[in-house]
Design a protein around this motif. Structure first.
Motif, PDB file in Angstrom:
ATOM      1  N   SER A 156       0.846  -1.188   0.000  1.00 57.69           N
ATOM      2  CA  SER A 156       0.000   0.000   0.000  1.00 57.69           C
ATOM      3  C   SER A 156       0.882   1.239   0.000  1.00 57.69           C
ATOM      4  N   GLN A 164       0.635   5.652   0.601  1.00 58.46           N
ATOM      5  CA  GLN A 164      -0.176   6.809   0.959  1.00 58.46           C
ATOM      6  C   GLN A 164      -0.581   7.582  -0.300  1.00 58.46           C
ATOM      7  N   LYS A 177       4.871   4.640  -6.859  1.00 65.12           N
ATOM      8  CA  LYS A 177       4.053   3.443  -6.626  1.00 65.12           C
ATOM      9  C   LYS A 177       4.201   2.461  -7.782  1.00 65.12           C
ATOM     10  N   PHE A 220       3.901  -6.912   5.090  1.00 63.02           N
ATOM     11  CA  PHE A 220       3.290  -5.636   4.750  1.00 63.02           C
ATOM     12  C   PHE A 220       4.356  -4.699   4.195  1.00 63.02           C
ATOM     13  N   ASP A 277       4.739  -0.834   2.958  1.00 67.13           N
ATOM     14  CA  ASP A 277       4.091   0.480   2.975  1.00 67.13           C
ATOM     15  C   ASP A 277       5.020   1.534   2.385  1.00 67.13           C
ATOM     16  N   LEU A 286       5.485   5.524   2.284  1.00 64.55           N
ATOM     17  CA  LEU A 286       5.051   6.715   2.995  1.00 64.55           C
ATOM     18  C   LEU A 286       5.605   7.969   2.329  1.00 64.55           C
ATOM     19  N   LYS A 294       7.136  -5.953   8.571  1.00 62.27           N
ATOM     20  CA  LYS A 294       6.672  -4.696   7.985  1.00 62.27           C
ATOM     21  C   LYS A 294       7.844  -3.955   7.365  1.00 62.27           C
ATOM     22  N   THR A 328       8.910  -0.529   5.381  1.00 63.13           N
ATOM     23  CA  THR A 328       8.469   0.835   5.099  1.00 63.13           C
ATOM     24  C   THR A 328       9.461   1.493   4.158  1.00 63.13           C
TER      25      THR A 328
END
Length: 322
Positions: A5, A7, A15, A48, A50, A52, A97, A99
């Motif tokens: 995912s 933001q 992305k 996960f 992510d 940001l 996770k 990031t």
């Protein structure tokens, strides 16, 4: 389950670049591919990723967590071992996770390099741990011992085997994208990933406290591998084996029983994880046994000394202990 995912403020190009990397998962290292296959459809083990929209350049972080089943959030596995080891032993969910910080002006290609770096250097080793501790056939102490060994591992930036898989994966992705719509992206990914590996490895390997007698030899080996991959493709093999790091010398032994060892090492401000490992090796103690001794006898005894010094505040007592 694997979930990616980003933001809303993360640029669309960033992305797309990260998604392109994930789409090329078949080119990742065997260890990483095995973990991705494991988490697909797995209700208790997750990855996960992510993105940001923060920071001033591309950088990433990776954390390993455990939690009771269906809990809203997890606990870092290092914290769980020291404070709630039963969480690891009981039925639980585990997740990694990753990031990726992708603030304004982030280069999409560099963001993909950052993600590949996190996956191959940090996620892959953690994935082995999550697989192993989920096996009920192991004893409680064996499972906690695996967590202990993972937390005491050398810095992954100086792990030549992981750096090798990082650059090999980049080379495989470059080969897999030849003639595709992301051909230029694949070329750039390999170029930048190899540069990142050489820079990061040299920075960590050749400076204290990681520098060892053969650090320069190890750095040259990685550089030679990168040149071979550029010239001969992802399956290139060097004649020379990767030089291993010399063994770390143990601390001088402590005379006395288990309590004496743990108390003295605590007084020396030795890392609790190293204390547990030494107690297991020297006295055959269990992880839970050392933790109980440390938390219920040694720490209260030390804190009893803090009162006469006027250290009544929790933060003051923490500094006193460390």
């Amino acid at each position: 389950m694997m979930k990616f995912s980003g933001q809303p403020a993360v640029p669309a190009a960033v992305k797309s670049s990260l998604q392109s990397l994930i789409d090329n998962r078949k080119s990742f290292s065997p260890q990483l591919r095995e973990f991705l296959d494991l988490v697909d459809g797995n209700p208790t083990c997750h990855l996960f990723i992510d993105a940001l929209a923060s920071g001033v350049d591309e950088h990433g972080s990776t954390g390993v967590f455990v939690s009771p089943p269906q809990a809203p959030q997890g606990t870092l596995i290092a914290e769980a071992l020291l404070l709630e080891p039963q969480m690891i032993l009981a039925p639980h969910e585990s997740f990694i996770k990753v990031t990726v910080m992708a603030g304004p002006g982030t280069d999409p290609g560099q963001a993909a390099v950052t993600l590949l770096h996190e996956l191959e250097l940090h996620v892959a080793p953690a994935s082995d741990l999550l697989r192993e501790i989920s096996q009920d056939v192991r004893s409680d102490d064996a499972r906690l011992g695996l967590v202990l060994a993972y937390l005491r591992r050398p810095d992954e930036h100086v792990a030549l085997d992981r750096q090798e898989q990082y650059v090999r994966s980049a080379a495989r992705i470059r080969l897999a994208t030849v003639g595709s719509s992301v051909h230029d992206w694949g070329v750039s990914l390999m170029t930048d990933a190899c540069a990142d590996a050489l820079e990061q490895f040299a920075a960590y390997e050749t400076t204290p406290p990681n520098r060892v007698a053969n650090s320069l030899e190890r750095t040259r080996w990685l550089a030679a591998l990168v040149e071979a991959l550029r010239s001969h493709g992802p399956e290139a093999v060097l004649q020379a084996q990767p030089p291993t790091r010399p063994a770390v010398h143990a601390r001088p032994a402590v005379d006395g029983d288990l309590f004496t060892l743990v108390a003295f090492r605590t007084f020396q401000r030795v890392d609790p994880l190293d204390i547990i490992d030494e107690a297991r090796t020297v006295h055959g103690a269990t992880v839970l046994g050392v933790l109980d001794l440390y938390r219920h006898r040694i720490v209260p005894a030390l804190l009893a000394q803090a009162g006469p010094l006027g250290l009544t505040d929790t933060i003051q007592q923490t500094f006193f202990l460390t």
